[in-house]
Design a protein around this motif. Structure first.
Motif, mmCIF file in Angstrom:
data_model
loop_
_atom_site.group_PDB
_atom_site.id
_atom_site.type_symbol
_atom_site.label_atom_id
_atom_site.label_comp_id
_atom_site.label_asym_id
_atom_site.label_seq_id
_atom_site.Cartn_x
_atom_site.Cartn_y
_atom_site.Cartn_z
ATOM 1 N N ALA A 1 0.811 -1.218 0.000
ATOM 2 C CA ALA A 1 0.000 0.000 0.000
ATOM 3 C C ALA A 1 0.846 1.270 0.000
ATOM 4 N N VAL A 2 1.914 1.299 0.782
ATOM 5 C CA VAL A 2 2.714 2.526 0.882
ATOM 6 C C VAL A 2 3.324 2.873 -0.474
ATOM 7 N N SER A 3 3.938 1.890 -1.130
ATOM 8 C CA SER A 3 4.573 2.163 -2.419
ATOM 9 C C SER A 3 3.537 2.432 -3.508
ATOM 10 N N THR A 4 2.389 1.752 -3.436
ATOM 11 C CA THR A 4 1.341 1.977 -4.436
ATOM 12 C C THR A 4 0.771 3.381 -4.322
ATOM 13 N N VAL A 5 0.478 3.810 -3.107
ATOM 14 C CA VAL A 5 -0.062 5.159 -2.912
ATOM 15 C C VAL A 5 0.964 6.205 -3.327
ATOM 16 N N TRP A 6 2.231 5.965 -3.014
ATOM 17 C CA TRP A 6 3.268 6.914 -3.433
ATOM 18 C C TRP A 6 3.285 7.043 -4.957
ATOM 19 N N ALA A 7 3.204 5.913 -5.654
ATOM 20 C CA ALA A 7 3.224 5.945 -7.118
ATOM 21 C C ALA A 7 1.982 6.633 -7.680
ATOM 22 N N LEU A 8 0.827 6.411 -7.067
ATOM 23 C CA LEU A 8 -0.389 7.096 -7.511
ATOM 24 C C LEU A 8 -0.259 8.606 -7.334
ATOM 25 N N CYS A 9 0.337 9.021 -6.226
ATOM 26 C CA CYS A 9 0.565 10.454 -6.009
ATOM 27 C C CYS A 9 1.539 11.011 -7.050
ATOM 28 N N LEU A 10 2.547 10.213 -7.417
ATOM 29 C CA LEU A 10 3.482 10.651 -8.452
ATOM 30 C C LEU A 10 2.757 10.829 -9.785
ATOM 31 N N ILE A 11 1.909 9.877 -10.148
ATOM 32 C CA ILE A 11 1.134 10.001 -11.391
ATOM 33 C C ILE A 11 0.259 11.243 -11.343
ATOM 34 N N ARG A 12 -0.388 11.462 -10.220
ATOM 35 C CA ARG A 12 -1.223 12.662 -10.047
ATOM 36 C C ARG A 12 -0.418 13.927 -10.287
ATOM 37 N N ASP A 13 0.769 14.005 -9.684
ATOM 38 C CA ASP A 13 1.554 15.234 -9.768
ATOM 39 C C ASP A 13 2.224 15.391 -11.130
ATOM 40 N N LEU A 14 2.549 14.289 -11.798
ATOM 41 C CA LEU A 14 3.034 14.381 -13.175
ATOM 42 C C LEU A 14 1.908 14.829 -14.107
ATOM 43 N N THR A 15 0.710 14.305 -13.879
ATOM 44 C CA THR A 15 -0.441 14.726 -14.680
ATOM 45 C C THR A 15 -0.648 16.231 -14.565
ATOM 46 N N ALA A 16 -0.512 16.760 -13.360
ATOM 47 C CA ALA A 16 -0.703 18.196 -13.145
ATOM 48 C C ALA A 16 0.285 19.027 -13.951
ATOM 49 N N LEU A 17 1.465 18.464 -14.227
ATOM 50 C CA LEU A 17 2.483 19.171 -15.000
ATOM 51 C C LEU A 17 2.323 18.973 -16.503
ATOM 52 N N GLY A 18 1.378 18.129 -16.899
ATOM 53 C CA GLY A 18 1.179 17.862 -18.317
ATOM 54 C C GLY A 18 2.084 16.782 -18.867
ATOM 55 N N VAL A 19 2.677 15.970 -17.997
ATOM 56 C CA VAL A 19 3.546 14.877 -18.430
ATOM 57 C C VAL A 19 2.688 13.664 -18.789
ATOM 58 N N VAL A 20 2.989 13.028 -19.911
ATOM 59 C CA VAL A 20 2.321 11.783 -20.288
ATOM 60 C C VAL A 20 2.870 10.662 -19.409
ATOM 61 N N VAL A 21 1.977 9.890 -18.808
ATOM 62 C CA VAL A 21 2.395 8.801 -17.921
ATOM 63 C C VAL A 21 1.882 7.477 -18.488
ATOM 64 N N ASP A 22 2.787 6.557 -18.703
ATOM 65 C CA ASP A 22 2.457 5.223 -19.194
ATOM 66 C C ASP A 22 2.431 4.292 -17.983
#
Length: 220
Positions: free
Chosen positions: A70-91
């Motif tokens: 859970a800890v690593s999964t939530v961290w990665a979801l937060c990273l995707i969220r914050d990359l999305t906010a910057l307009g970065v494409v996330v695969d």
């Protein structure tokens, strides 16, 4: 007597490129290769942006049913969220807890390549891509308040948050935190509005903080 080892800091090894376009990514100098990222997700996303990353791949699948991770999964979801906010494409790839999480609660994130655990795993990624746009669910801070604008469900839902205990909860949950770190009544209110997601005992704040406006400002 030995000192207990400190818990590992959440992080991930991602693959990054300087451009979104598949053909351009094949050109010399476009690949940034494997990049280790850690620390607060917003800071990790900003560092990737600053080194030129415009497309980031997270290997593997983020499994919302895997409570031990859970800890690593939530961290990665937060990273995707914050990359999305910057307009970065996330695969990335997503495995949902069937019947527990509506994929639309995550539809403000950059669309995943594949999903499992939705009512229509063959069709959901395409629906997600078709309906996705920058700014779908965001928050911004004003003097003494936080405003949240949420269009994940179609119409605009706007919340203005002034209570200090909610500000503290949003601050704590922005990088992911144990559910026990947030007052139960506050957590329940945020969950009722689909503003908090959970994996196991970890929770995270779903909206991203506005970083880039999708359109240029205009004067009326």
């Amino acid at each position: 007597m030995s000192t207990p080892a400190a818990p590992a800091r959440p992080g991930a090894r991602v693959i990054a490129w300087r451009d979104y376009d598949p053909a351009v990514r094949e050109l010399d100098g476009m690949s940034l290769g494997d990049v280790e990222v850690s620390g607060p997700p917003a800071d990790a996303a900003r560092r990737l942006w600053e080194v030129g990353a415009r497309r980031v791949e997270l290997p593997g699948t983020l499994d919302l049913t895997d409570a031990p991770s859970a800890v690593s999964t939530v961290w990665a979801l937060c990273l995707i969220r914050d990359l999305t906010a910057l307009g970065v494409v996330v695969d990335w790839r997503l495995a949902l807890d069937a019947g527990q999480t509506d994929w639309r609660a995550l539809s403000h994130l950059h669309p995943p390549r594949t999903t499992t655990g939705t009512p229509d795993d063959a069709g959901v990624p395409g629906q997600w891509r078709h309906a996705h746009y920058l700014g779908k669910c965001l928050w911004r801070r004003g003097p003494g308040f936080i405003q949240i604008r949420d269009r994940r469900w179609g119409s605009l839902h706007r919340f203005t948050v002034r209570e200090p205990e909610f500000h503290e909860a949003i601050e704590a949950l922005s990088a992911g935190a144990p559910r026990s770190a947030v007052a139960p009544a506050v957590l329940a209110d945020l969950e009722e509005e689909h503003l908090v997601g959970s994996v196991g005992g970890q929770a995270w704040f779903l909206p991203y903080r506005v970083q880039r406006w999708a359109k240029e400002a205009i004067t009326l």
